[in-house]
Motif scaffolding. Sequence first.
Motif, PDB file in Angstrom:
ATOM      1  N   TYR A  40       1.123 -57.401 -39.609  1.00  0.00           N
ATOM      2  CA  TYR A  40       1.033 -58.742 -39.035  1.00  0.00           C
ATOM      3  C   TYR A  40      -0.333 -59.374 -39.301  1.00  0.00           C
ATOM      4  O   TYR A  40      -0.439 -60.579 -39.561  1.00  0.00           O
ATOM      5  CB  TYR A  40       1.327 -58.687 -37.535  1.00  0.00           C
ATOM      6  CG  TYR A  40       2.693 -58.109 -37.240  1.00  0.00           C
ATOM      7  CD1 TYR A  40       3.833 -58.729 -37.700  1.00  0.00           C
ATOM      8  CD2 TYR A  40       2.820 -56.910 -36.526  1.00  0.00           C
ATOM      9  CE1 TYR A  40       5.088 -58.192 -37.451  1.00  0.00           C
ATOM     10  CE2 TYR A  40       4.069 -56.367 -36.275  1.00  0.00           C
ATOM     11  CZ  TYR A  40       5.208 -57.009 -36.742  1.00  0.00           C
ATOM     12  OH  TYR A  40       6.439 -56.468 -36.502  1.00  0.00           O
ATOM     13  N   GLY A  41      -1.371 -58.564 -39.250  1.00  0.00           N
ATOM     14  CA  GLY A  41      -2.698 -59.076 -39.564  1.00  0.00           C
ATOM     15  C   GLY A  41      -2.790 -59.533 -41.009  1.00  0.00           C
ATOM     16  O   GLY A  41      -3.349 -60.597 -41.307  1.00  0.00           O
ATOM     17  N   PHE A  42      -2.208 -58.745 -41.918  1.00  0.00           N
ATOM     18  CA  PHE A  42      -2.206 -59.123 -43.333  1.00  0.00           C
ATOM     19  C   PHE A  42      -1.450 -60.425 -43.549  1.00  0.00           C
ATOM     20  O   PHE A  42      -1.870 -61.290 -44.323  1.00  0.00           O
ATOM     21  CB  PHE A  42      -1.565 -58.011 -44.183  1.00  0.00           C
ATOM     22  CG  PHE A  42      -2.529 -56.939 -44.602  1.00  0.00           C
ATOM     23  CD1 PHE A  42      -3.703 -57.257 -45.276  1.00  0.00           C
ATOM     24  CD2 PHE A  42      -2.260 -55.602 -44.341  1.00  0.00           C
ATOM     25  CE1 PHE A  42      -4.593 -56.261 -45.679  1.00  0.00           C
ATOM     26  CE2 PHE A  42      -3.138 -54.602 -44.723  1.00  0.00           C
ATOM     27  CZ  PHE A  42      -4.311 -54.936 -45.394  1.00  0.00           C
ATOM     28  N   LEU A  43      -0.312 -60.591 -42.880  1.00  0.00           N
ATOM     29  CA  LEU A  43       0.492 -61.792 -43.076  1.00  0.00           C
ATOM     30  C   LEU A  43      -0.216 -63.034 -42.547  1.00  0.00           C
ATOM     31  O   LEU A  43      -0.127 -64.116 -43.146  1.00  0.00           O
ATOM     32  CB  LEU A  43       1.859 -61.634 -42.407  1.00  0.00           C
ATOM     33  CG  LEU A  43       2.815 -60.707 -43.159  1.00  0.00           C
ATOM     34  CD1 LEU A  43       4.066 -60.424 -42.339  1.00  0.00           C
ATOM     35  CD2 LEU A  43       3.194 -61.317 -44.513  1.00  0.00           C
ATOM     36  N   LEU A  44      -0.925 -62.889 -41.434  1.00  0.00           N
ATOM     37  CA  LEU A  44      -1.714 -64.023 -40.948  1.00  0.00           C
ATOM     38  C   LEU A  44      -2.809 -64.367 -41.959  1.00  0.00           C
ATOM     39  O   LEU A  44      -3.054 -65.554 -42.245  1.00  0.00           O
ATOM     40  CB  LEU A  44      -2.331 -63.705 -39.589  1.00  0.00           C
ATOM     41  CG  LEU A  44      -3.216 -64.812 -38.992  1.00  0.00           C
ATOM     42  CD1 LEU A  44      -2.417 -66.107 -38.803  1.00  0.00           C
ATOM     43  CD2 LEU A  44      -3.814 -64.357 -37.654  1.00  0.00           C
ATOM     44  N   ALA A  45      -3.441 -63.340 -42.514  1.00  0.00           N
ATOM     45  CA  ALA A  45      -4.484 -63.568 -43.521  1.00  0.00           C
ATOM     46  C   ALA A  45      -3.901 -64.239 -44.765  1.00  0.00           C
ATOM     47  O   ALA A  45      -4.523 -65.131 -45.357  1.00  0.00           O
ATOM     48  CB  ALA A  45      -5.147 -62.245 -43.899  1.00  0.00           C
ATOM     49  N   ILE A  46      -2.693 -63.828 -45.162  1.00  0.00           N
ATOM     50  CA  ILE A  46      -2.037 -64.446 -46.312  1.00  0.00           C
ATOM     51  C   ILE A  46      -1.736 -65.914 -46.014  1.00  0.00           C
ATOM     52  O   ILE A  46      -1.931 -66.800 -46.861  1.00  0.00           O
ATOM     53  CB  ILE A  46      -0.751 -63.679 -46.679  1.00  0.00           C
ATOM     54  CG1 ILE A  46      -1.119 -62.318 -47.308  1.00  0.00           C
ATOM     55  CG2 ILE A  46       0.130 -64.492 -47.633  1.00  0.00           C
ATOM     56  CD1 ILE A  46       0.058 -61.380 -47.478  1.00  0.00           C
ATOM     57  N   GLY A  47      -1.251 -66.190 -44.799  1.00  0.00           N
ATOM     58  CA  GLY A  47      -0.994 -67.572 -44.411  1.00  0.00           C
ATOM     59  C   GLY A  47      -2.257 -68.408 -44.433  1.00  0.00           C
ATOM     60  O   GLY A  47      -2.254 -69.554 -44.913  1.00  0.00           O
TER      61      GLY A  47
END
Length: 376
Positions: A40-47
């Motif tokens: 989830y942290g990675f996906l927020l960073a990707i966003g």
Amino acid sequence: MTSTVLEASSGSATALRRAALVLAALVAVGALTLLGGARYGFLLAIGLGFGIALEGLRFGFAGPWRAMILRREPAGLLAQLLAIALVSIVAIPLLSSHPGELTGAQAPIGWAMVGGAFVFGAAMQVVLGCGSGTLVNAGSGNPVGLVALPFFAIGSFFGAYGLIWWTSLGALPILTLRGTTGLAVTLVLLALVAGVAFALGKPGSRALPRRYVIAALVLAALAIGNLVVAGQPWGVVYGLGLWVAKGVQGAGIDLSGSAFWSAPGSVTRLHENLLTDYTSLTDIGLIAGAFGVAAWRQGGLSQALPRYPARAWVATVVAGFLLGYSSRLAFGCNVGAFFSGISTGSLHGWVWFAAAFAGAFLGIRLRPILGLEARA
């Protein structure tokens, strides 16, 4: 002397503001990683990366289509096709080798899908923002984007609510280009479209500016990261509809009358934390990333309210709703259908592109009629 002091003070304030923006992003990603998990942290960073790239490099989907149609300037469209090609080179083989772990943006071609794509193409030119563009515009403080975004979300909810009825009007089975052959066909089709755009382009406007090349490379890398981390391609529309659906459910309204929102997968997401929904996370990150870039720039958030007539604001509301509704019927927007659909081998992405591009001609003609720009 006074001028020097004021400049130093202004410089210090700018440095503090920018440091605070970076710190806030790191804290948000770190907190989500600790509380929810690394994915989830990675996906927020990707966003956040998507938002920073789109706003920071002044790149999008609606604007380049408008430039091609009105001024025969193909550079932006060529950059989009380049990014899609780069993603497809990685994504299509990955999907073939990991069928149980990764899913593509596949969808059926049908009457509702084609009509939805056409309407979406028109509506996005009215507000000058597609799915990701509306999020970026809202995040960067654009008044039209801020007005359109909530109605986009509402439209997405209602489009999903009746989606099964619309698809019952008739649709082909899901058609997908797979494996080495599928990749080759995809790249040939992208090259053909690029060749047509290049040939039709005005001399002197065909070369890709450096920022467009950077944007294509960054978006491709982030999209591949999204596929690998989330197990699904980059999308926008579902997350927006989910936000409204959760609000409707929270208000005590029964959603069992909708085949879409009462489906097991949707019910699960409606009861889970919003920060565990992959599309919602990248949508939130995209808005925040665009906000961060605008706040980083001196005066970036001080956009004046356009002096539009009342009909222009009404048109913005209606177009925002149609963006959400039509994109749900079309199984995605420029991101979910065009970008992710084509790059993961879905033939519906190609049909979506043709229908939406045709709709863009109508939207461009409507803008001056609706008071959103001066008549030529």
